[in-house]
Motif scaffolding. Structure first.
Motif, short mmCIF file in Angstrom:
data_model
loop_
_atom_site.label_atom_id
_atom_site.label_comp_id
_atom_site.label_asym_id
_atom_site.label_seq_id
_atom_site.Cartn_x
_atom_site.Cartn_y
_atom_site.Cartn_z
N GLU A 1 28.44 -19.74 -28.59
CA GLU A 1 28.89 -19.09 -27.36
C GLU A 1 30.18 -18.34 -27.66
O GLU A 1 30.99 -18.79 -28.47
CB GLU A 1 29.13 -20.12 -26.26
CG GLU A 1 29.49 -19.53 -24.91
CD GLU A 1 29.70 -20.59 -23.84
OE1 GLU A 1 29.38 -20.33 -22.68
OE2 GLU A 1 30.19 -21.70 -24.18
N ILE A 2 30.35 -17.20 -27.00
CA ILE A 2 31.57 -16.42 -27.19
C ILE A 2 32.03 -15.86 -25.84
O ILE A 2 31.21 -15.46 -25.01
CB ILE A 2 31.36 -15.28 -28.21
CG1 ILE A 2 32.69 -14.56 -28.50
CG2 ILE A 2 30.29 -14.30 -27.75
CD1 ILE A 2 32.64 -13.71 -29.76
N GLY A 3 33.34 -15.91 -25.62
CA GLY A 3 33.92 -15.33 -24.42
C GLY A 3 35.13 -14.47 -24.78
O GLY A 3 35.96 -14.88 -25.60
N LEU A 4 35.21 -13.29 -24.20
CA LEU A 4 36.32 -12.36 -24.42
C LEU A 4 36.90 -11.94 -23.08
O LEU A 4 36.15 -11.59 -22.17
CB LEU A 4 35.85 -11.11 -25.15
CG LEU A 4 35.11 -11.26 -26.48
CD1 LEU A 4 34.66 -9.89 -26.97
CD2 LEU A 4 36.01 -11.92 -27.52
N VAL A 5 38.22 -11.97 -22.98
CA VAL A 5 38.89 -11.56 -21.74
C VAL A 5 39.99 -10.56 -22.08
O VAL A 5 41.00 -10.93 -22.69
CB VAL A 5 39.50 -12.77 -21.00
CG1 VAL A 5 40.20 -12.31 -19.73
CG2 VAL A 5 38.43 -13.80 -20.67
N PRO A 6 39.82 -9.29 -21.73
CA PRO A 6 40.89 -8.32 -21.97
C PRO A 6 42.10 -8.62 -21.11
O PRO A 6 41.99 -9.20 -20.03
CB PRO A 6 40.26 -6.97 -21.60
CG PRO A 6 39.15 -7.32 -20.67
CD PRO A 6 38.66 -8.68 -21.07
N MET A 7 43.30 -8.22 -21.61
CA MET A 7 44.54 -8.54 -20.92
C MET A 7 45.40 -7.30 -20.71
O MET A 7 46.50 -7.18 -21.28
CB MET A 7 45.32 -9.60 -21.71
CG MET A 7 44.61 -10.94 -21.82
SD MET A 7 45.60 -12.13 -22.74
CE MET A 7 47.07 -12.26 -21.71
N PRO A 8 44.97 -6.36 -19.91
CA PRO A 8 45.83 -5.21 -19.61
C PRO A 8 47.08 -5.68 -18.87
O PRO A 8 46.99 -6.53 -17.98
CB PRO A 8 44.94 -4.33 -18.72
CG PRO A 8 43.95 -5.28 -18.13
CD PRO A 8 43.69 -6.32 -19.18
N ASP A 9 48.21 -5.18 -19.29
CA ASP A 9 49.50 -5.56 -18.68
C ASP A 9 49.78 -7.06 -18.80
O ASP A 9 50.53 -7.63 -18.01
CB ASP A 9 49.55 -5.15 -17.20
CG ASP A 9 49.36 -3.65 -17.02
OD1 ASP A 9 49.94 -2.90 -17.82
OD2 ASP A 9 48.63 -3.24 -16.10
N GLY A 10 49.16 -7.72 -19.79
CA GLY A 10 49.46 -9.12 -20.06
C GLY A 10 48.80 -10.11 -19.15
O GLY A 10 49.13 -11.30 -19.18
N ARG A 11 47.82 -9.66 -18.35
CA ARG A 11 47.13 -10.55 -17.42
C ARG A 11 45.61 -10.47 -17.64
O ARG A 11 45.08 -9.40 -17.97
CB ARG A 11 47.46 -10.18 -15.96
CG ARG A 11 48.89 -10.47 -15.58
CD ARG A 11 49.12 -11.97 -15.47
NE ARG A 11 50.50 -12.31 -15.15
CZ ARG A 11 50.94 -13.54 -14.94
NH1 ARG A 11 50.09 -14.56 -15.05
NH2 ARG A 11 52.20 -13.77 -14.66
N PRO A 12 44.90 -11.58 -17.42
CA PRO A 12 43.45 -11.56 -17.67
C PRO A 12 42.70 -10.68 -16.68
O PRO A 12 42.96 -10.71 -15.47
CB PRO A 12 43.04 -13.03 -17.50
CG PRO A 12 44.12 -13.65 -16.66
CD PRO A 12 45.38 -12.92 -17.02
N ASP A 13 41.78 -9.88 -17.21
CA ASP A 13 40.95 -9.00 -16.40
C ASP A 13 39.51 -9.48 -16.52
O ASP A 13 38.76 -9.05 -17.40
CB ASP A 13 41.09 -7.57 -16.91
CG ASP A 13 40.21 -6.58 -16.15
OD1 ASP A 13 39.61 -6.99 -15.13
OD2 ASP A 13 40.11 -5.42 -16.59
N LEU A 14 39.12 -10.39 -15.62
CA LEU A 14 37.78 -10.96 -15.69
C LEU A 14 36.70 -9.97 -15.29
O LEU A 14 35.53 -10.13 -15.65
CB LEU A 14 37.70 -12.22 -14.82
CG LEU A 14 38.02 -13.54 -15.52
CD1 LEU A 14 36.97 -13.88 -16.57
CD2 LEU A 14 39.41 -13.54 -16.14
N ALA A 15 37.08 -8.93 -14.57
CA ALA A 15 36.10 -7.92 -14.19
C ALA A 15 35.53 -7.20 -15.41
O ALA A 15 34.42 -6.66 -15.36
CB ALA A 15 36.71 -6.91 -13.22
N HIS A 16 36.30 -7.17 -16.49
CA HIS A 16 35.85 -6.50 -17.71
C HIS A 16 35.71 -7.48 -18.87
O HIS A 16 35.77 -7.09 -20.04
CB HIS A 16 36.81 -5.38 -18.08
CG HIS A 16 36.85 -4.27 -17.08
ND1 HIS A 16 37.76 -4.21 -16.04
CD2 HIS A 16 36.04 -3.18 -16.92
CE1 HIS A 16 37.54 -3.13 -15.31
NE2 HIS A 16 36.50 -2.49 -15.82
#
Length: 215
Positions: free
Chosen positions: A31-46
């Motif tokens: 299993e793999i999960g990736l969470v981008p962090m624009p402005d240092g905060r998690p963006d679960l929408a992407h």
């Protein structure tokens, strides 16, 4: 870029679930999960999440989540099918994780062409913030910072020790650890690397077709 505030760094939180290090080079990603962090905060929408078909039956082991069953994994894509997505999301960024070298060691074994900018480890940062603490597990730290419920709200139906939940947990934990570490403003990318970066140690000695990420 390094003199800019740390929130400008291209960060993606990562977590993998695998069969275990006792499998050595045969360890499989489940299993793999990736969470981008624009402005240092998690963006679960992407965010990105996928189960991974290991291509073999997996024995029950205490550290493998009950949700990662052979029947469930049999319906998942093989690693090579998701490799282009991983490459697109992780090349050139800083990969964030809790004890991130463990995940990176496994990922780089399966995806030898992947080239992130570096690794940022919340475990290393937590040890700097809490040097006398006896335990630094992600779950314990999320409870310490009262973040457990926030992670669960970001990942509805998720649970600790699953890839997307743990990736979101590391993403939420990072700003709180930085705040505890220093009152210095701004905390720069250079500061972040000095406090939390760990070596990449990219592996390049595996070259079977299924282990190479193709663009």
């Amino acid at each position: 870029m390094r003199h800019l505030e740390w929130t400008t760094a291209p960060l993606v939180a990562l977590d993998l679930e695998g069969t275990g290090s006792q499998d050595r080079d045969a360890e499989a990603i489940l299993e793999i999960g990736l969470v981008p962090m624009p402005d240092g905060r998690p963006d679960l929408a992407h965010a990105y999440h996928s189960l991974v078909n290991p291509g073999r039956r997996i024995p029950r082991r205490p550290w493998i989540s009950p949700g990662l069953t052979n029947d469930t994994l049999a319906e998942a894509p093989a690693f090579h099918a998701i490799a282009p997505e991983l490459t697109a999301r992780l090349d050139g960024v800083y990969i964030l994780g809790h004890n991130v070298q463990v995940d990176w060691r496994l990922l780089s074994r399966h995806c030898t062409t992947l080239r992130p900018a570096g690794l940022i480890d919340t475990l290393k940062l937590a040890r700097a913030v809490h040097p006398g603490r006896s335990g630094h597990s992600l779950t314990a730290l999320l409870h310490t910072y009262d973040l457990h419920d926030q992670v669960s709200s970001l990942v509805p139906g998720g649970q600790a020790h699953r890839a997307l939940w743990d990736a979101a947990g590391a993403a939420l934990l990072l700003p709180d650890l930085i705040h505890q570490l220093t009152s210095k403003r701004p905390f720069t990318v250079t500061d972040l690397l000095a406090a939390a970066a760990v070596p990449l140690g990219i592996e390049t000695n595996h070259d079977t077709p299924e282990q190479i990420c193709l663009l």
